[in-house]
Design an enzyme around this catalytic site. Sequence first.
Site, PDB file in Angstrom:
ATOM      1  N   SER A  37      12.811 -12.062  -4.295  1.00 41.68           N
ATOM      2  CA  SER A  37      13.187 -11.205  -5.418  1.00 41.68           C
ATOM      3  C   SER A  37      13.754 -12.054  -6.556  1.00 41.68           C
ATOM      4  O   SER A  37      13.115 -13.034  -6.955  1.00 41.68           O
ATOM      5  CB  SER A  37      14.188 -10.156  -4.917  1.00 41.68           C
ATOM      6  OG  SER A  37      14.365  -9.146  -5.864  1.00 41.68           O
ATOM      7  N   ASP A  62       5.285  -3.471  -1.745  1.00 43.55           N
ATOM      8  CA  ASP A  62       6.269  -3.834  -2.768  1.00 43.55           C
ATOM      9  C   ASP A  62       5.713  -3.449  -4.136  1.00 43.55           C
ATOM     10  O   ASP A  62       4.807  -4.088  -4.658  1.00 43.55           O
ATOM     11  CB  ASP A  62       6.529  -5.347  -2.696  1.00 43.55           C
ATOM     12  CG  ASP A  62       7.593  -5.809  -3.700  1.00 43.55           C
ATOM     13  OD1 ASP A  62       8.023  -5.001  -4.546  1.00 43.55           O
ATOM     14  OD2 ASP A  62       7.981  -6.986  -3.622  1.00 43.55           O
ATOM     15  N   HIS A  86       9.812  -3.341  -1.382  1.00 42.23           N
ATOM     16  CA  HIS A  86      10.340  -4.630  -1.809  1.00 42.23           C
ATOM     17  C   HIS A  86      11.325  -5.219  -0.791  1.00 42.23           C
ATOM     18  O   HIS A  86      11.381  -6.429  -0.583  1.00 42.23           O
ATOM     19  CB  HIS A  86      11.031  -4.443  -3.163  1.00 42.23           C
ATOM     20  CG  HIS A  86      11.605  -5.686  -3.726  1.00 42.23           C
ATOM     21  ND1 HIS A  86      10.832  -6.784  -4.024  1.00 42.23           N
ATOM     22  CD2 HIS A  86      12.887  -6.040  -4.021  1.00 42.23           C
ATOM     23  CE1 HIS A  86      11.615  -7.751  -4.495  1.00 42.23           C
ATOM     24  NE2 HIS A  86      12.851  -7.320  -4.505  1.00 42.23           N
TER      25      HIS A  86
END
Lengths: 396, 396
Positions: free
Chosen positions: A164, A330, A363
């Site tokens: 991320s 995601d 995610h």
Amino acid sequence: MSEYIETLDTGQSVGTVQRQVFTFGEAGVGLVLESGRTLAPVSLAYETCGTLNKDGSNAILICHALTGDSHVAGVYREDDPKPGWWEIMIGPGKPIDTNRYFVICSNVIGGCMGSTGPTCANPRTGKPYGAEFPVVTIGDMVRCQRRLVESLGIDRLLAVIGGSVGGMQVLEWSVRYPEKVCAAVPLATTTKHSAQAIAFNEVARQAIMADPKWNGGDYYESGRPEHGLAVARMVGHITYLSDESMRHKFDRRLQDRCELSFDFEADFQVESYLRYQGNKFVDRFDANSFLYLTKAADYFNLENQYGDGSLVAAFSRAQGRFLVVSFTSDWLYPTYQSKTMVKAMKKNGLDVSFCEIEAPWGHDAFLLPNDRLNALIGGFLDRVSAECLSGGDDAV
Amino acid sequence: MSEYIETLDTGQSVGTVQRQVFTFGEAGVGLVLESGRTLAPVSLAYETCGTLNKDGSNAILICHALTGDSHVAGVYREDDPKPGWWEIMIGPGKPIDTNRYFVICSNVIGGCMGSTGPTCANPRTGKPYGAEFPVVTIGDMVRCQRRLVESLGIDRLLAVIGGSVGGMQVLEWSVRYPEKVCAAVPLATTTKHSAQAIAFNEVARQAIMADPKWNGGDYYESGRPEHGLAVARMVGHITYLSDESMRHKFDRRLQDRCELSFDFEADFQVESYLRYQGNKFVDRFDANSFLYLTKAADYFNLENQYGDGSLVAAFSRAQGRFLVVSFTSDWLYPTYQSKTMVKAMKKNGLDVSFCEIEAPWGHDAFLLPNDRLNALIGGFLDRVSAECLSGGDDAV
């Protein structure tokens, strides 16, 4: 200067964790930020586990995601039983094996988990910076990490790994300091936020700034904008999950009731869960930090910063090996964004492995137990060690 | 009772629009809602265009989406030049042809566009209902629409058409009053909200309720929760677009500047756009209405209400013809949800046409110009007219 704080015995989980704070710029030099402003002094809270080998070649830097911290692995003691946020990945015999590697994780600047950020005292006023804190970038964060790594006597990192916003830092390292990184593992990340990702962050920021208690960022004495921050977290939290994972977790199940309430209580489990996540977040995070960190993520744009708009040109600076991983569900940083970066890497002849992992969890998948991810990271580090570690594994 | 208000000449666009208010329950009978509470009196603001034929068989009811209104087609006059929200679809020679059909559109109860909702005077207190307004359902909305349609002398609608939350009303009509509907056109809709859709609505509601000016719903004298409502709208707005459409519309383009601001102004066009949409919405919509309408949408569950958990059982009540349309980039009500309803319809042997239209514009696609949608709806109505209109088109 590295100020010693604590050595913590985590017993079985990861051996000894060193929790420390690294500070530079006390004399006022500090760091000239990408904005042009200066930040001084700069402190980084960090933790290490494992043992650095003699020539400092077995160090792995882990970069945390948006609201993470430096407590990446191990369990401190009975009075603080929360394991590190990547405990499943890091430890003796785990994919990032602390019997072989020296693992470092530092809190980013702008954060509120021990590193210099808006909650810290502004040396000019003696009061918390608040909105006086300068806007920082992913590049600024990485430059601080580089100072920390140097202070530990490490010239070149065996690997930089993160997911991320942590993955953005990994990408920044690989392009800003290519000669200082043997291998880079950007997970579930992107070289630049899409308009949609910026939009979600902007709504979250507006939720905070709409709270009258935010008070222009000056609330450390008057009381924090808890409601705004909770709403901001709720927005973010939806983007970390997926349509499918929310169906699995909650579907339309009711919370503590058999029938609809016909009022505005939390009828559905998903409502109750989001309210809980929002309220829990308020206990551990600072609203201004949330503004600064989301802004840094929105500003990140590898191709503009290093390639004059071309991602291929940006990665022409990179060296070493890459493992890029995305996850099917995601939708915050969809696979197409990873594919774009992999193509740009390959056009530069870089050594890059790419895998899209089938996972329904959105995610957040990069933080959840996943045998495939374990095997990919473990195997990649084996290869990197064999190629880069001085004298191979025995050097530890 | 139907209270006459205005007849408005819209000139070329759609001929004469009748803008009226239908009220029932003045004597206190009103409507017993699905919650068990009673609402009285009940007013519906509605508009009509076209001409009802002698036997009342050419009427089409249009159901508006979440925050829509009864002004569905035509341009009133020069001092109010905003065309109806589905002007591109409805008018002489258009797919919903007002030379052939009598079109009705009413504002839903719970709304704030002329029908009874939380902004209206509570007869018990003489002050606006606020949070004293009862929670209403899609079923309650449709029952009011049925009363309106009956009052116009229409026994059976030629068609009920609507998208999004309007599509839920269409589905409700088809199952609640199967003998009163020749054809139903649910567009970009679902038989029940997913956990993710509920989650977005809940965040929006929390944003409103977190605003201290919301004041438990009692703000009509003290000042409205504008900040909270703006944030709520921003959340919703993201779900109406798509990753792709936001990239097309905004990408990472900067707003009125050449470089990043390094502060918390709107750097990116997408930020500026969302702020604008949030602020514009506050001018036209009521925060309590937003709470009530999103709650109604979240509660909608056709299979639980009519099929004891089985959508096939729910649709066993339906008759007539269906045209179901979804859009490829609609991630609020994704195509798989339309396919689920189509399968359940087909298992009941219903006459159903289904089309997934390739469109990048997200959920909003059903409101945008689309030749494919025009052709589908126009063609479907041609067939329905031929089969259902007494004496065919000539009866008008």
